[in-house]
Design an enzyme around this catalytic site. Structure first.
Site, mmCIF file in Angstrom:
data_model
loop_
_atom_site.group_PDB
_atom_site.id
_atom_site.type_symbol
_atom_site.label_atom_id
_atom_site.label_comp_id
_atom_site.label_asym_id
_atom_site.label_seq_id
_atom_site.Cartn_x
_atom_site.Cartn_y
_atom_site.Cartn_z
ATOM 1 N N ASP A 67 0.157 -1.098 0.079
ATOM 2 C CA ASP A 67 0.015 -0.479 0.190
ATOM 3 C C ASP A 67 0.952 1.055 0.361
ATOM 4 O O ASP A 67 2.323 1.501 0.462
ATOM 5 C CB ASP A 67 -1.293 0.099 1.295
ATOM 6 C CG ASP A 67 -2.444 0.935 0.583
ATOM 7 O OD1 ASP A 67 -2.337 1.120 -0.015
ATOM 8 O OD2 ASP A 67 -2.309 1.794 2.028
ATOM 9 N N GLY A 147 0.111 8.545 -11.242
ATOM 10 C CA GLY A 147 -0.153 8.990 -10.729
ATOM 11 C C GLY A 147 0.627 10.941 -9.816
ATOM 12 O O GLY A 147 0.301 11.372 -11.659
HETATM 13 P P1 IMP Z 1 -1.715 2.008 -4.206
HETATM 14 O O1 IMP Z 1 -0.725 1.079 -3.475
HETATM 15 O O2 IMP Z 1 -1.577 1.046 -5.837
HETATM 16 O O3 IMP Z 1 -3.218 2.187 -3.616
HETATM 17 O O4 IMP Z 1 -1.911 3.174 -4.905
HETATM 18 C C1 IMP Z 1 -2.560 3.916 -3.991
HETATM 19 C C2 IMP Z 1 -1.871 5.730 -5.176
HETATM 20 O O5 IMP Z 1 -1.209 6.201 -4.239
HETATM 21 C C3 IMP Z 1 -2.238 5.835 -6.370
HETATM 22 O O6 IMP Z 1 -3.076 5.461 -7.381
HETATM 23 C C4 IMP Z 1 -1.077 7.348 -7.067
HETATM 24 O O7 IMP Z 1 -2.591 8.253 -6.834
HETATM 25 C C5 IMP Z 1 -0.031 7.557 -5.681
HETATM 26 N N1 IMP Z 1 0.539 6.369 -6.040
HETATM 27 C C6 IMP Z 1 1.466 5.839 -5.427
HETATM 28 N N2 IMP Z 1 2.884 5.484 -5.522
HETATM 29 C C7 IMP Z 1 2.766 6.412 -6.429
HETATM 30 C C8 IMP Z 1 3.789 6.823 -7.268
HETATM 31 O O8 IMP Z 1 4.627 6.154 -7.287
HETATM 32 N N3 IMP Z 1 3.986 7.762 -7.872
HETATM 33 C C9 IMP Z 1 2.701 8.643 -8.038
HETATM 34 N N4 IMP Z 1 1.988 8.159 -7.181
HETATM 35 C C10 IMP Z 1 1.880 7.039 -6.385
#
Ligand code: IMP
Length: 198
Positions: A67, A147
C-alpha cells in the site's frame, strides 16, 4: 516452486513485484478476481497487512500486498492513505493537491510504501516500509510514470519522478526502497520455509 498470491487484480502491479522479487524463485499469481478487499486501515502498514492476511486466508496460500501514497507536510499528511481516492483521475488528483497547497512555502512531502507478506493461515510473516522524500512543485514536469509523479520533485536527483528514467525511479522510489528492505528478510524466510533463496 512456492506460490505467492499478490493481493491485487492489476497485472501491471504483479509485473512490477516480479521485477523486484525476480531473484527469489517464487511464482507470483494474481488474487482471485471475485475477492474484494476494502482498504479500511489508518496507515499504509495496516492496509498492506489487512490485504495480505485476507488474501492468504481466502486462498490458503502465502500472500503479498503493498500500500502506498503521498504525504504532504503542510496538509497534515494528506492525501496519505486516501491518495488513490483523492480524485477520479491522475490530473484531478494533481489539480486538487496543487489547489490545496496554493502558494504555501512549505512543500515538503514524501512517498511511502508498506509491504506485508502473510502465511497461509493469515498471520503476518514479514513487513517492510520504504520512504522517498521530496517536494511538491507548483506545476507538473515530465511525462513518465503515473499518479502524482509529475509534481513530485526529488532533490537528490534534481528531477521529478516523471522526468526520471524508469530504472532510476525503480531504485530510489518508496517502492524500490521498501523492496530493498524486504529482500534480505524474505531470503531468510524462503530459506527457512522452503530451503530456497540462499
Ligand atoms: P496503491 O498503493 O496502488 O493503492 O496506490 C495508492 C495511490 O498512491 C496511487 O493511486 C497513486 O495515486 C499514489 N501513488 C503511489 N505510488 C506512486 C508513485 O510511485 N507515483 C505516483 N503516485 C503514486
Amino acid at each position: 516452486m512456492a506460490r505467492l498470491v499478490v493481493a491485487t487484480g492489476n497485472p501491471g502491479k504483479l509485473k512490477e513485484m516480479e521485477a523486484y522479487l525476480v531473484e527469489l524463485g517464487w511464482e507470483l499469481t494474481l488474487k482471485p478476481e471475485q475477492l474484494e478487499i476494502e482498504e479500511t486501515g489508518d496507515s499504509f502498514a495496516e492496509n498492506a497487512c489487512l490485504k495480505a492476511s485476507q488474501v492468504a486466508e481466502a486462498t490458503g496460500e502465502w500472500a503479498i500486498a503493498d500500500d502506498s501514497g503521498l504525504e504532504v507536510d503542510a496538509l497534515d499528511g494528506a492525501p496519505g492513505v486516501f491518495s488513490a481516492r483523492y480524485g477520479k483521475t491522475d490530473s484531478e488528483r494533481i489539480e486538487r493537491l496543487l489547489n490545496a497547497l496554493g502558494n504555501e512555502l512549505n512543500r515538503e512531502a514524501r512517498f511511502v510504501c508498506a509491504i506485508a507478506i502473510a502465511r497461509p493461515d493469515g498471520t503476518i510473516a514479514l513487513q517492510a516500509e520504504g520512504i522517498c522524500p521530496g517536494r511538491i512543485l507548483h506545476a507538473p514536469r515530465g511525462t513518465g510514470g503515473f499518479g502524482y509523479d509529475p509534481i513530485f520533485y526529488v532533490p537528490e536527483q534534481s528531477q521529478t519522478f516523471a522526468e526520471m528514467p524508469a530504472a532510476v525511479k525503480h531504485r530510489i522510489s518508496h517502492r524500490g526502497r521498501a523492496f530493498q528492505a524486504l529482500l534480505p528478510q524474505f531470503q531468510s524466510l524462503s530459506a527457512e520455509t522452503w530451503g530456497q533463496g540462499e
